[in-house]
Design an enzyme around this catalytic site. Structure first.
Site, PDB file in Angstrom:
ATOM      1  CE1 TYR A  48     -10.902  48.064  18.962  1.00 19.06           C
ATOM      2  CE2 TYR A  48     -11.362  48.080  21.360  1.00 19.06           C
ATOM      3  CZ  TYR A  48     -11.614  48.291  20.009  1.00 19.06           C
ATOM      4  OH  TYR A  48     -12.956  48.645  19.972  1.00 19.06           O
TER       5      TYR A  48
ATOM      6  NE  ARG B 238     -23.707  46.794  41.206  1.00 23.00           N
ATOM      7  CZ  ARG B 238     -24.374  47.000  42.294  1.00 23.00           C
ATOM      8  NH1 ARG B 238     -25.788  47.632  42.142  1.00 23.00           N
ATOM      9  NH2 ARG B 238     -23.884  47.165  43.318  1.00 23.00           N
TER      10      ARG B 238
ATOM     11  CG  ASP C 127      -7.819  42.238  23.699  1.00 23.27           C
ATOM     12  OD1 ASP C 127      -8.272  41.156  23.467  1.00 23.27           O
ATOM     13  OD2 ASP C 127      -8.081  43.413  23.594  1.00 23.27           O
TER      14      ASP C 127
HETATM   15  C1  LIG Z   1      -8.793  43.158  20.298  1.00 25.24           C
HETATM   16  C2  LIG Z   1      -9.947  43.780  20.945  1.00 25.24           C
HETATM   17  N1  LIG Z   1     -10.068  44.012  22.028  1.00 25.24           N
HETATM   18  C3  LIG Z   1     -11.218  44.497  22.552  1.00 25.24           C
HETATM   19  C4  LIG Z   1     -12.276  45.115  21.721  1.00 25.24           C
HETATM   20  C5  LIG Z   1     -13.433  45.662  22.400  1.00 25.24           C
HETATM   21  O1  LIG Z   1     -14.439  45.158  22.319  1.00 25.24           O
HETATM   22  P1  LIG Z   1     -16.088  45.291  22.643  1.00 25.24           P
HETATM   23  O2  LIG Z   1     -16.158  46.093  21.326  1.00 25.24           O
HETATM   24  O3  LIG Z   1     -16.785  44.159  22.946  1.00 25.24           O
HETATM   25  O4  LIG Z   1     -16.248  46.531  23.650  1.00 25.24           O
HETATM   26  C6  LIG Z   1     -12.303  44.845  20.070  1.00 25.24           C
HETATM   27  C7  LIG Z   1     -13.269  45.455  19.495  1.00 25.24           C
HETATM   28  O5  LIG Z   1     -13.032  45.434  18.264  1.00 25.24           O
HETATM   29  C8  LIG Z   1     -10.803  44.399  19.904  1.00 25.24           C
HETATM   30  O6  LIG Z   1     -10.571  44.196  18.622  1.00 25.24           O
END
Ligand SMILES: Cc1ncc(COP(=O)(O)O)c(C=O)c1O
Length: 390
Positions: A108, A55, A181
């Site tokens: 997102y 972990r 992101d």
């Molecule tokens: C821009 C973006 N960030 C984060 C995520 C989340 O990723 P996960 O599905 O691996 O949790 C997504 C999923 O579609 C995404 O498009």
């Protein structure tokens, strides 16, 4: 010893020092032991290297952390079991009650929910802006002490391109950290900008085959180590086998990225010629509002294309259901092409102004472009557009 004992204490197979596997092994073990208590305590005290409990750390995960940090151009990385877990970990580790966060309507949806709902419950306030409106960002940062600016580029699903130089400079000037992101941009992009932390869903382009979930937070060592401690307490650990699958996917990362970008551009150009389509969003198209910025900021414009059907929601449903090669499914960045229908991505709980910022209309379709033969993809899109008309 009896068989019942021997079967739980199997003989160890060690490789001679001059004999190496060409593929790094999966260390599918929860526990790692030292020879004695003194060495274990030296490990606890940070006086020796090693691993103890998966972990907290694991050699296969370590291998992936090194690979991802290098691709993103930073020195440290911490892994999580999904992309959303990487975002949640970053927010929880960086923020405390009384802090203020700026985020964007184009993010997102789970990221927006984390900032507004989850952090809101813990006394963190937030302001939502449009990614296009850097003047308002400057005004808010000047008026309200802000700990963090959370953004995405290109944004999901309409592929708005953030002005990273201006946004990171504004954040830095006002003492705020930036969390980017970078999932849609890919791991090799945006490393030259003054971003404090990058988050990635490894579920997407990094692994690339749609068979594993994972997340990563990448940044400078001191900040990532702060997150790592919280990560071991919160426990969103990536499994070693999942880490190994991502490592395997990474070997073809650039090949897939290049093929997906090339296919996506052809798809965007094709859609732009079609009468059923009122608007195409792809930063690789010279007429796209984000083109100039993306051309400066990115190596490759990405594998996602979004567009608006003039016929709106119903046409969007007919179109997506008529597609044969594109699967109607969540996620993106895999080798196979995917589609999300307008009805599946309408923002909820937005004011009219915020809806306009999001740029998602009643006919907005998102495509994730795979590595199939481009002629087959265009033929499928063409027949589905015909059938979307009635
Ligand atoms: C821009 C973006 N960030 C984060 C995520 C989340 O990723 P996960 O599905 O691996 O949790 C997504 C999923 O579609 C995404 O498009």
């Amino acid at each position: 010893m009896k068989k019942r004992t021997r079967i739980t204490h199997l003989p160890e197979v060690r490789l001679p020092p001059d004999n190496r596997p060409l593929v790094a092994p999966i260390h599918q073990s929860v526990k790692f032991s030292f020879d004695d208590v003194a060495e274990t305590l030296r490990y606890f005290g940070g006086q020796r290297e090693g691993f103890y409990y998966s972990r907290v750390s694991n050699p296969t995960l370590r291998q992936l952390e090194l690979a991802l940090a290098d691709l993103q151009g930073r020195d440290a990385c911490v892994l999580t079991g999904s992309g959303v877990a990487a975002i949640a970990l970053s927010l929880l580790a960086l923020l405390k009650a009384g802090d203020h966060v700026v985020y964007f309507a184009e993010l997102y949806p789970p990221t927006r929910a984390l900032v507004r709902k989850l952090l809101g419950r813990y006394g963190v306030s937030s302001t939502m802006l449009s990614l296009d409106d850097t003047d308002s960002l400057e005004r808010v940062l000047a008026a309200t002490p802000t700990r963090l600016v959370a953004l995405e580029s290109p944004s999901n699903p309409v592929l708005k391109v953030a002005d990273l130089e201006r946004i990171t400079a504004l954040a830095r000037a006002h003492g705020a950290l930036t969390l980017l992101d970078n999932t849609l941009a890919g791991l090799h992009n945006h490393g030259e900008f003054d971003v404090d932390l990058y988050v990635h869903s490894l579920t997407k382009f990094a692994s690339g085959h749609g068979d594993v979930m994972g997340g990563a937070v990448i940044g400078r060592g001191e900040l990532v180590e702060q997150l790592r401690e919280d990560c071991s307490h919160l426990g969103p650990t990536l499994d070693p086998h999942a880490a190994w699958l991502v490592l395997r996917g990474l070997k073809t990362y650039y090949l897939r990225w290049d093929a997906q970008c090339a296919n996506a551009l052809r798809v965007a150009e094709f859609l732009a010629t079609r009468p059923e389509v009122s608007r195409v969003r792809y930063p690789g198209l010279p007429g796209d509002p984000g083109h100039a910025l993306a051309a400066r900021q990115m190596d490759g414009f990405g594998g996602i294309v979004s567009f608006d059907l003039a016929g709106g929601l119903e046409a969007g449903t007919r179109f997506t259901e008529a597609l044969e090669l594109f699967s109607l499914a969540a996620s993106l960045g895999s080798t196979e092409s995917l589609v999300v229908a307008p009805a599946m991505q309408q923002p909820r709980g937005f004011t009219a102004e915020q809806l306009a910022w999001s740029d998602i209309g009643p006919g907005t379709v998102r495509l994730s472009i795979g590595i199939e033969d481009i002629d087959d993809l265009l033929a499928d899109l063409g027949q589905a557009l015909e059938r979307s008309r009635s």
